[in-house]
Design an enzyme around this catalytic site. Structure first.
Site, PDB file in Angstrom:
ATOM      1  N   HIS A  18       0.853  -1.201   0.000  1.00 47.20           N
ATOM      2  CA  HIS A  18       0.000   0.000   0.000  1.00 47.20           C
ATOM      3  C   HIS A  18       0.882   1.242   0.000  1.00 47.20           C
ATOM      4  CE1 HIS A  18      -4.157   1.654   0.789  1.00 47.20           C
ATOM      5  NE2 HIS A  18      -3.383   2.721   0.858  1.00 47.20           N
ATOM      6  N   HIS A  20       1.178   4.797  -2.465  1.00 46.63           N
ATOM      7  CA  HIS A  20       0.700   5.583  -3.596  1.00 46.63           C
ATOM      8  C   HIS A  20       1.863   6.276  -4.303  1.00 46.63           C
ATOM      9  CE1 HIS A  20      -3.595   5.074  -2.848  1.00 46.63           C
ATOM     10  NE2 HIS A  20      -3.298   5.129  -1.556  1.00 46.63           N
ATOM     11  N   HIS A 202      -9.879   0.574  -1.841  1.00 43.74           N
ATOM     12  CA  HIS A 202      -9.871   1.143  -0.495  1.00 43.74           C
ATOM     13  C   HIS A 202     -11.245   0.944   0.143  1.00 43.74           C
ATOM     14  CE1 HIS A 202      -6.209   2.942  -1.811  1.00 43.74           C
ATOM     15  NE2 HIS A 202      -6.134   3.845  -0.851  1.00 43.74           N
ATOM     16  N   GLU A 205     -11.830   2.790   6.155  1.00 42.90           N
ATOM     17  CA  GLU A 205     -10.921   3.716   6.816  1.00 42.90           C
ATOM     18  C   GLU A 205     -11.735   4.889   7.348  1.00 42.90           C
ATOM     19  OE1 GLU A 205      -6.818   6.265   6.064  1.00 42.90           O
ATOM     20  OE2 GLU A 205      -8.252   6.026   4.437  1.00 42.90           O
ATOM     21  N   ASP A 283       1.324   4.046   2.898  1.00 39.37           N
ATOM     22  CA  ASP A 283       0.311   4.890   2.271  1.00 39.37           C
ATOM     23  C   ASP A 283       0.944   6.039   1.481  1.00 39.37           C
ATOM     24  OD1 ASP A 283      -2.237   5.609   1.562  1.00 39.37           O
ATOM     25  OD2 ASP A 283      -2.914   6.126   3.571  1.00 39.37           O
ATOM     26  N   ASP A 284       1.208   7.158   2.131  1.00 38.73           N
ATOM     27  CA  ASP A 284       1.785   8.343   1.482  1.00 38.73           C
ATOM     28  C   ASP A 284       2.873   8.934   2.382  1.00 38.73           C
ATOM     29  OD1 ASP A 284      -0.039   8.860  -0.953  1.00 38.73           O
ATOM     30  OD2 ASP A 284      -1.481   8.662   0.687  1.00 38.73           O
TER      31      ASP A 284
END
Length: 348
Positions: A18, A20, A202, A205, A283-284
């Protein structure tokens, strides 16, 4: 009395499922590329980095998305794209990464890079180069944006299907899960399913366990990006476990966006106790300030996880990956070797 020193987490082999595309950029690279082209960055991406974020309402999500869009705007040339991919691979290797599935929405870059197909070709070429250079196994997940029309998602699913077996291993659905209607994207996921791509939307969340149910019912998810809110409902969590659906849990981003108040509130122990397959992800990192090994470190500290549990988390990441079987077997063996390695003792 001597204390056992925990084994180093950057030496623990792990898969990253995961991450991005733009969000993988190094902060220093963002600053350098922006300065090159005279792009003025907001303070949240410069002096106040990492930014203080919250996404518990639309205003908060809009601010998060605006920062992401600003960061994406610094990618101007093919070499910028190659640099981003190469550095993401280098960072994962430094963190013990052996396999990376990087997620990208080509429609967000196509206008600048000659169209979605040309951009996808560029990314796949960059991924192949970075893999050869760093030794990291790599693949691409093409992701649609749920804030856009479902017809756009179908176009991206057809694009992903064209590259199935040629570097693209999955199809996702990202952005604010409170937007759009999940069932409207079912046709796109059916296109991806027929191409034997991993289905990795996704869900679970920003919204509760009902969001998990939606992506299972309508999109046939094989893995769920986040999915952490399945812990809110034992029936939903039992369903996830029974179906063998992996959860891509991203602790730092969950806390940064206000899903949980602190790292001790991320319900990883609940998920593991129920038998869920969990793959920790960053994630980011550009916006949340923490990379892959940091996810393991924060969960070790927040929940007192022992090395055996951390090793099992790493094993689960490899089991959930769309990677070659010979590489999976080798990586699992290396996790065992990490756990079997001698521990150090420290005497105060």
């Amino acid at each position: 009395m001597a204390d056992v020193v925990p084994r180093p987490l950057d030496a623990l082999p792990k898969a990253h499922l995961h991450l991005h595309f733009t969000g993988s950029m190094r902060h220093g690279t963002l600053l350098e590329l922006a300065a090159r082209d005279g792009i003025r960055l907001p303070d949240a991406l410069v002096s106040d980095w990492p930014p203080r974020l919250a996404a518990d309402d639309e205003k908060g999500w809009f601010r998060f998305q605006r920062l992401y869009d600003v960061a994406r705007s610094v990618l101007r040339t093919p070499e910028d794209v190659r640099r981003l991919v190469r550095e993401a691979a280098e960072d994962d290797v430094r963190d013990g990464g052996r396999w990376l599935e990087i997620q990208v929405d080509p429609s967000g870059y196509g206008a600048r890079f000659g169209g979605m197909t040309a951009f996808t070709d560029l990314v796949l070429d960059a991924v192949a180069d970075a893999s050869r250079t760093t030794g990291l196994g790599m693949a691409v997940v093409v992701a649609a944006n749920r804030t856009r029309h479902p017809l756009d998602a179908r176009a991206l699913a057809r694009l992903a299907a064209q590259y199935a077996g040629r570097g693209v291993v999955g199809f996702g659905l990202s952005n604010d899960e409170r937007r759009g209607t999940t069932s409207d994207f079912a046709r796109a996921f059916e296109i991806a399913r027929r191409a034997d791509l991993a289905l990795v939307p996704h869900g679970g969340e920003l919204l509760g366990p009902d969001s998990v149910t939606q992506v299972l019912d309508h999109l046939g998810a094989d893995r769920i990006g986040h999915g952490v809110r399945s812990a809110d409902d034992p029936r939903v969590l039992d369903r996830v476990v029974a179906a063998g659906v992996a959860l891509e849990v991203c602790p730092t981003s969950n806390v940064s966006l206000g899903v949980f108040g602190d790292l001790t509130s991320v319900p990883l122990p609940t998920l593991l106790a129920a038998g869920a397959t969990v793959a920790l992800g960053a994630d980011d990192p550009l916006l949340f300030g923490s990379r892959l090994a940091g996810q393991y470190a924060t969960m070790r500290a927040a929940h007192g996880l022992d090395d055996a549990t951390l090793a099992e988390l790493a094993r689960m990441s490899f089991r959930a990956a769309r990677m070659p079987e010979h590489l999976r077997a080798a990586c699992l063996a290396d996790v065992d070797a990490w756990l079997d390695s001698p521990v150090e003792h420290w005497t105060p």
